[in-house]
Design a protein around this motif. Structure first.
Motif, PDB file in Angstrom:
ATOM      1  N   ASN A 106       0.876  -1.175   0.000  1.00 16.19           N
ATOM      2  CA  ASN A 106       0.000   0.000   0.000  1.00 16.19           C
ATOM      3  C   ASN A 106       0.913   1.225   0.000  1.00 16.19           C
ATOM      4  O   ASN A 106       1.068   1.922   1.001  1.00 16.19           O
ATOM      5  CB  ASN A 106      -0.904   0.000   1.231  1.00 16.19           C
ATOM      6  CG  ASN A 106      -1.970   1.074   1.166  1.00 16.19           C
ATOM      7  OD1 ASN A 106      -1.911   1.980   0.337  1.00 16.19           O
ATOM      8  ND2 ASN A 106      -2.943   0.978   2.053  1.00 16.19           N
ATOM      9  N   LEU A 107       1.526   1.486  -1.165  1.00 14.20           N
ATOM     10  CA  LEU A 107       2.597   2.472  -1.243  1.00 14.20           C
ATOM     11  C   LEU A 107       2.101   3.898  -1.089  1.00 14.20           C
ATOM     12  O   LEU A 107       2.812   4.753  -0.548  1.00 14.20           O
ATOM     13  CB  LEU A 107       3.353   2.307  -2.562  1.00 14.20           C
ATOM     14  CG  LEU A 107       3.973   0.916  -2.800  1.00 14.20           C
ATOM     15  CD1 LEU A 107       4.763   0.915  -4.099  1.00 14.20           C
ATOM     16  CD2 LEU A 107       4.865   0.502  -1.634  1.00 14.20           C
ATOM     17  N   SER A 108       0.911   4.183  -1.583  1.00 15.51           N
ATOM     18  CA  SER A 108       0.405   5.549  -1.457  1.00 15.51           C
ATOM     19  C   SER A 108       0.180   5.911   0.007  1.00 15.51           C
ATOM     20  O   SER A 108       0.507   7.020   0.444  1.00 15.51           O
ATOM     21  CB  SER A 108      -0.890   5.712  -2.258  1.00 15.51           C
ATOM     22  OG  SER A 108      -1.881   4.804  -1.797  1.00 15.51           O
ATOM     23  N   GLU A 109      -0.391   4.983   0.792  1.00 18.43           N
ATOM     24  CA  GLU A 109      -0.597   5.243   2.205  1.00 18.43           C
ATOM     25  C   GLU A 109       0.737   5.320   2.937  1.00 18.43           C
ATOM     26  O   GLU A 109       0.934   6.154   3.828  1.00 18.43           O
ATOM     27  CB  GLU A 109      -1.471   4.145   2.811  1.00 18.43           C
ATOM     28  CG  GLU A 109      -1.782   4.317   4.298  1.00 18.43           C
ATOM     29  CD  GLU A 109      -2.630   5.541   4.584  1.00 18.43           C
ATOM     30  OE1 GLU A 109      -2.742   5.910   5.763  1.00 18.43           O
ATOM     31  OE2 GLU A 109      -3.177   6.143   3.631  1.00 18.43           O
ATOM     32  N   ALA A 110       1.674   4.444   2.567  1.00 17.49           N
ATOM     33  CA  ALA A 110       3.004   4.488   3.176  1.00 17.49           C
ATOM     34  C   ALA A 110       3.684   5.818   2.890  1.00 17.49           C
ATOM     35  O   ALA A 110       4.316   6.413   3.774  1.00 17.49           O
ATOM     36  CB  ALA A 110       3.853   3.335   2.653  1.00 17.49           C
ATOM     37  N   ASN A 111       3.555   6.294   1.659  1.00 17.61           N
ATOM     38  CA  ASN A 111       4.173   7.570   1.294  1.00 17.61           C
ATOM     39  C   ASN A 111       3.583   8.720   2.108  1.00 17.61           C
ATOM     40  O   ASN A 111       4.308   9.632   2.543  1.00 17.61           O
ATOM     41  CB  ASN A 111       3.978   7.818  -0.199  1.00 17.61           C
ATOM     42  CG  ASN A 111       4.738   9.046  -0.675  1.00 17.61           C
ATOM     43  OD1 ASN A 111       5.957   9.136  -0.525  1.00 17.61           O
ATOM     44  ND2 ASN A 111       4.022  10.001  -1.242  1.00 17.61           N
ATOM     45  N   ARG A 112       2.275   8.697   2.329  1.00 12.89           N
ATOM     46  CA  ARG A 112       1.636   9.740   3.130  1.00 12.89           C
ATOM     47  C   ARG A 112       2.213   9.760   4.543  1.00 12.89           C
ATOM     48  O   ARG A 112       2.535  10.821   5.085  1.00 12.89           O
ATOM     49  CB  ARG A 112       0.126   9.515   3.180  1.00 12.89           C
ATOM     50  CG  ARG A 112      -0.633  10.573   3.985  1.00 12.89           C
ATOM     51  CD  ARG A 112      -2.053  10.149   4.263  1.00 12.89           C
ATOM     52  NE  ARG A 112      -2.106   8.980   5.145  1.00 12.89           N
ATOM     53  CZ  ARG A 112      -1.906   9.049   6.467  1.00 12.89           C
ATOM     54  NH1 ARG A 112      -1.593  10.200   7.047  1.00 12.89           N
ATOM     55  NH2 ARG A 112      -1.980   7.955   7.206  1.00 12.89           N
ATOM     56  N   MET A 113       2.360   8.579   5.141  1.00  9.29           N
ATOM     57  CA  MET A 113       2.889   8.509   6.497  1.00  9.29           C
ATOM     58  C   MET A 113       4.365   8.888   6.548  1.00  9.29           C
ATOM     59  O   MET A 113       4.826   9.500   7.521  1.00  9.29           O
ATOM     60  CB  MET A 113       2.661   7.107   7.070  1.00  9.29           C
ATOM     61  CG  MET A 113       1.203   6.822   7.393  1.00  9.29           C
ATOM     62  SD  MET A 113       0.932   5.226   8.214  1.00  9.29           S
ATOM     63  CE  MET A 113       0.941   4.128   6.796  1.00  9.29           C
ATOM     64  N   LEU A 114       5.108   8.540   5.514  1.00  5.01           N
ATOM     65  CA  LEU A 114       6.525   8.889   5.486  1.00  5.01           C
ATOM     66  C   LEU A 114       6.728  10.400   5.405  1.00  5.01           C
ATOM     67  O   LEU A 114       7.640  10.951   6.025  1.00  5.01           O
ATOM     68  CB  LEU A 114       7.219   8.198   4.308  1.00  5.01           C
ATOM     69  CG  LEU A 114       7.467   6.704   4.477  1.00  5.01           C
ATOM     70  CD1 LEU A 114       7.889   6.071   3.163  1.00  5.01           C
ATOM     71  CD2 LEU A 114       8.524   6.455   5.547  1.00  5.01           C
ATOM     72  N   LEU A 115       5.866  11.069   4.631  1.00  3.39           N
ATOM     73  CA  LEU A 115       5.945  12.530   4.572  1.00  3.39           C
ATOM     74  C   LEU A 115       5.718  13.137   5.952  1.00  3.39           C
ATOM     75  O   LEU A 115       6.373  14.106   6.349  1.00  3.39           O
ATOM     76  CB  LEU A 115       4.919  13.070   3.572  1.00  3.39           C
ATOM     77  CG  LEU A 115       5.204  12.790   2.100  1.00  3.39           C
ATOM     78  CD1 LEU A 115       4.035  13.247   1.238  1.00  3.39           C
ATOM     79  CD2 LEU A 115       6.486  13.488   1.655  1.00  3.39           C
ATOM     80  N   GLN A 134       8.721  15.085   8.681  1.00  5.27           N
ATOM     81  CA  GLN A 134       8.501  16.399   9.276  1.00  5.27           C
ATOM     82  C   GLN A 134       8.540  16.357  10.807  1.00  5.27           C
ATOM     83  O   GLN A 134       8.720  17.385  11.462  1.00  5.27           O
ATOM     84  CB  GLN A 134       7.158  16.958   8.819  1.00  5.27           C
ATOM     85  CG  GLN A 134       7.077  17.218   7.321  1.00  5.27           C
ATOM     86  CD  GLN A 134       5.685  17.632   6.878  1.00  5.27           C
ATOM     87  OE1 GLN A 134       4.836  17.961   7.689  1.00  5.27           O
ATOM     88  NE2 GLN A 134       5.450  17.632   5.564  1.00  5.27           N
ATOM     89  N   MET A 135       8.387  15.160  11.372  1.00  2.00           N
ATOM     90  CA  MET A 135       8.296  15.029  12.831  1.00  2.00           C
ATOM     91  C   MET A 135       9.598  14.562  13.478  1.00  2.00           C
ATOM     92  O   MET A 135       9.827  14.828  14.655  1.00  2.00           O
ATOM     93  CB  MET A 135       7.186  14.028  13.192  1.00  2.00           C
ATOM     94  CG  MET A 135       5.795  14.461  12.781  1.00  2.00           C
ATOM     95  SD  MET A 135       4.608  13.103  12.973  1.00  2.00           S
ATOM     96  CE  MET A 135       4.679  12.820  14.748  1.00  2.00           C
ATOM     97  N   ALA A 146      13.888   8.679  12.459  1.00  2.00           N
ATOM     98  CA  ALA A 146      14.327   9.466  11.307  1.00  2.00           C
ATOM     99  C   ALA A 146      15.084   8.604  10.307  1.00  2.00           C
ATOM    100  O   ALA A 146      14.838   8.682   9.083  1.00  2.00           O
ATOM    101  CB  ALA A 146      15.208  10.622  11.779  1.00  2.00           C
ATOM    102  N   TYR A 147      15.984   7.759  10.795  1.00  2.00           N
ATOM    103  CA  TYR A 147      16.771   6.928   9.885  1.00  2.00           C
ATOM    104  C   TYR A 147      15.944   5.785   9.311  1.00  2.00           C
ATOM    105  O   TYR A 147      16.129   5.401   8.142  1.00  2.00           O
ATOM    106  CB  TYR A 147      18.010   6.396  10.603  1.00  2.00           C
ATOM    107  CG  TYR A 147      19.070   7.457  10.800  1.00  2.00           C
ATOM    108  CD1 TYR A 147      19.619   8.127   9.718  1.00  2.00           C
ATOM    109  CD2 TYR A 147      19.519   7.790  12.073  1.00  2.00           C
ATOM    110  CE1 TYR A 147      20.591   9.102   9.892  1.00  2.00           C
ATOM    111  CE2 TYR A 147      20.491   8.767  12.265  1.00  2.00           C
ATOM    112  CZ  TYR A 147      21.018   9.418  11.160  1.00  2.00           C
ATOM    113  OH  TYR A 147      21.970  10.384  11.333  1.00  2.00           O
ATOM    114  N   PHE A 148      15.037   5.211  10.091  1.00  2.00           N
ATOM    115  CA  PHE A 148      14.170   4.171   9.549  1.00  2.00           C
ATOM    116  C   PHE A 148      13.212   4.748   8.521  1.00  2.00           C
ATOM    117  O   PHE A 148      12.917   4.096   7.504  1.00  2.00           O
ATOM    118  CB  PHE A 148      13.404   3.467  10.682  1.00  2.00           C
ATOM    119  CG  PHE A 148      14.105   2.256  11.212  1.00  2.00           C
ATOM    120  CD1 PHE A 148      13.737   0.980  10.819  1.00  2.00           C
ATOM    121  CD2 PHE A 148      15.174   2.391  12.093  1.00  2.00           C
ATOM    122  CE1 PHE A 148      14.402  -0.144  11.289  1.00  2.00           C
ATOM    123  CE2 PHE A 148      15.848   1.276  12.577  1.00  2.00           C
ATOM    124  CZ  PHE A 148      15.469   0.011  12.179  1.00  2.00           C
ATOM    125  N   ALA A 149      12.714   5.937   8.758  1.00  2.00           N
ATOM    126  CA  ALA A 149      11.831   6.568   7.784  1.00  2.00           C
ATOM    127  C   ALA A 149      12.569   6.827   6.472  1.00  2.00           C
ATOM    128  O   ALA A 149      12.017   6.647   5.378  1.00  2.00           O
ATOM    129  CB  ALA A 149      11.276   7.870   8.352  1.00  2.00           C
TER     130      ALA A 149
END
Length: 493
Positions: free
Chosen positions: A148-157, A161-162, A176-179
């Motif tokens: 589910n890459l689109s949802e993963a990309n949303r969470m990674l963004l 930032q956090m 940060a490094y795992f993201a």
């Protein structure tokens, strides 16, 4: 003392020979004798100070791993190496109940009703920001595991930032490094395999810094050198094959002891395997210069290949030589060649001794398997660095950025047989035994060397040594991180 990369310190003189008559060598620090050999499996802990550092992140992740390792009664069957997607899911991550919704999300059913109770103390050590970061990271891993890459990309963004690699808490830095690694994974899934270029100078420089600020590399070097020294006892022609020599930092210590043997130094040949010919040639020059200063005959042969691509024809094996194979394993390379080819090479070499230092980290299984295992492993290492160095320490950041971050990326973004095409062993020790090699118990002198390394770090740093099953394990708190073992061909039994 030689100028350059290699220096001989007084501690190197403490590497002792171990002969068959149970000779008790002198020269060990007095503290070594305080540990009774009657119980070799006793956990060796520093005794001067009670270790009380709160390992916030690693303790939390330990409970997560325990939760994930126990089967849930409603977990769906596996399809093509990944869990079958369901419409919704809930899972208790060490007291944090995660809700995952969406058509393509993984179905995990929450259990361990008393997880919050069990982890109350550990969770109190993580602030609300750290918990929210880890929760979101786990949800993101679930989304990636089912493509589910689109949802993963949303969470990674959101994660980028956090969380910052310069954050004050270990949790924020790890996230940060795992993201970053998981963002590479998502990009690779969209565009195909992407293998990042390795900057050898930066990696080797950070490796040297890691050797100075933590005991892990010294532990690998000194315990392996002791086992090799014992295998070379009274031998006059020896051949050391280092499957990943890098800068060769460990070998001057062994050369120093070999050069001062009562029976005289042996003729030493060394084969160094590495990915950069320039680095190999420089390492060979440094080692040759050091051996010459010691008055020891020495030859160096570089092989600029992945160790999984080396065959016996590339290694100059000569009759009458005693062969030692050394391998300090790590995850700095995105591709190393299939493990079965490396095993075949070791079988053909027929070494008197194999010294193996493994990370206690699995490189097999699904993406989610590797994610959970590596998050637990690296959270412990980050916590160990945080226990001894402030958050703004430049050496700590250099190691985290140039070494640990790269290993995390290779495990998550590049790793896995489907991506690299390489089959990896779950445990090299098990495979060596299965292929007819016999384990040689790490001697009391090897344990003494490990304890000497530990004595270089204050007890408050929390490092521990465990001896058992013929191995030596170095860890932090209760978590084992590196395991050293020695093996021999049955023909030498």
């Amino acid at each position: 003392m030689m100028k350059g990369a290699f220096e001989v310190h007084g501690a190197l003189d403490l590497i002792q020979t171990h002969d068959q008559w149970d000779f008790n060598p002198i020269g060990f620090a007095p503290s070594v004798g305080h540990h009774s050999p009657a119980n070799p499996t006793t956990l060796m802990r520093p005794t001067a100070v009670d270790v009380r550092y709160s390992h916030e992140l690693s303790e939390w992740m330990e409970q997560v791993v325990k939760n994930l390792s126990e089967p849930s009664p409603e977990v769906p069957p596996v399809e093509n190496g990944e869990w079958r997607p369901r419409k919704s899911a809930r899972r208790d991550y060490g007291g944090v109940d995660i809700n995952i919704n969406g058509e393509d999300d993984l179905h995990w059913v929450g259990h361990h009703q008393n997880s919050s109770e069990n982890m109350g103390k550990g969770l109190s050590r993580l602030d609300e920001h750290g918990l929210s970061l880890l929760t979101l990271l786990l949800e993101c891993a679930v989304a990636i595991s089912v493509d589910n890459l689109s949802e993963a990309n949303r969470m990674l963004l959101e994660l980028t930032q956090m969380a910052s690699p310069y954050g004050p808490s270990c949790a924020e830095r790890v996230v940060a490094y795992f993201a970053k690694a998981m963002a590479s994974r998502v990009m690779n899934s969209w565009l195909g395999i992407c293998s990042p270029l390795i900057t050898h100078k930066a990696v080797l420089g950070a490796f040297h810094v890691f050797n100075n600020i933590a005991p892990f590399i010294k532990f690998a070097h000194f315990t392996s050198n002791q086992a090799i020294l014992e295998a070379f006892h009274q031998q006059d022609r020896v051949h050391i094959i280092d499957l990943d020599i890098m800068q060769g930092l460990q070998w001057p210590a062994l050369f120093h002891i070999l050069a001062t043997r009562i029976e005289g130094p042996p003729y030493v040949r060394m084969t160094g395997v590495g990915s950069s010919l320039d680095v190999l040639e420089e390492t060979g020059r440094q080692l040759s210069c050091f051996a010459k200063r010691l008055g020891m005959s020495f030859e160096f042969h570089p092989i600029a290949k992945k160790f999984g691509d080396v065959d016996i024809s590339m290694v100059q094996v000569r009759r009458g030589e005693i062969v030692a194979v050394h391998w300090l394993q790590h995850s700095l390379y995105d591709a190393t060649g299939p493990d079965w080819k490396t095993m075949r090479l070791i079988e053909q070499l027929g070494p008197r001794v194999i010294t193996l230092v493994e990370q206690d980290l699995a490189h097999v299984g699904t993406f989610l398997d590797r994610f959970v295992g590596s998050l637990h492993y690296y959270s412990t290492i980050f916590d160990s660095l945080g226990a001894s160095l402030p958050c703004d320490d430049p050496s700590r950041h250099r190691v985290e950025h140039c070494l640990l971050s790269r290993e995390i990326n290779n495990i998550l973004a590049i790793g896995g047989p489907a991506r690299s095409g390489e089959d990896k062993f779950g445990s090299w020790r098990m495979e060596l035994a299965r292929h007819g090699f016999t384990q040689v118990g790490m001697s009391g002198n090897s344990m003494a060397q490990a304890q000497l390394i530990l004595n270089m770090f204050p007890p408050s740093h929390g490092y521990t040594i465990h001896q058992g099953d013929g191995t030596l394990r170095l860890g932090w708190k209760e978590t084992s991180l590196y395991t050293a073992s020695a093996w021999t061909c049955n023909s030498f039994r």
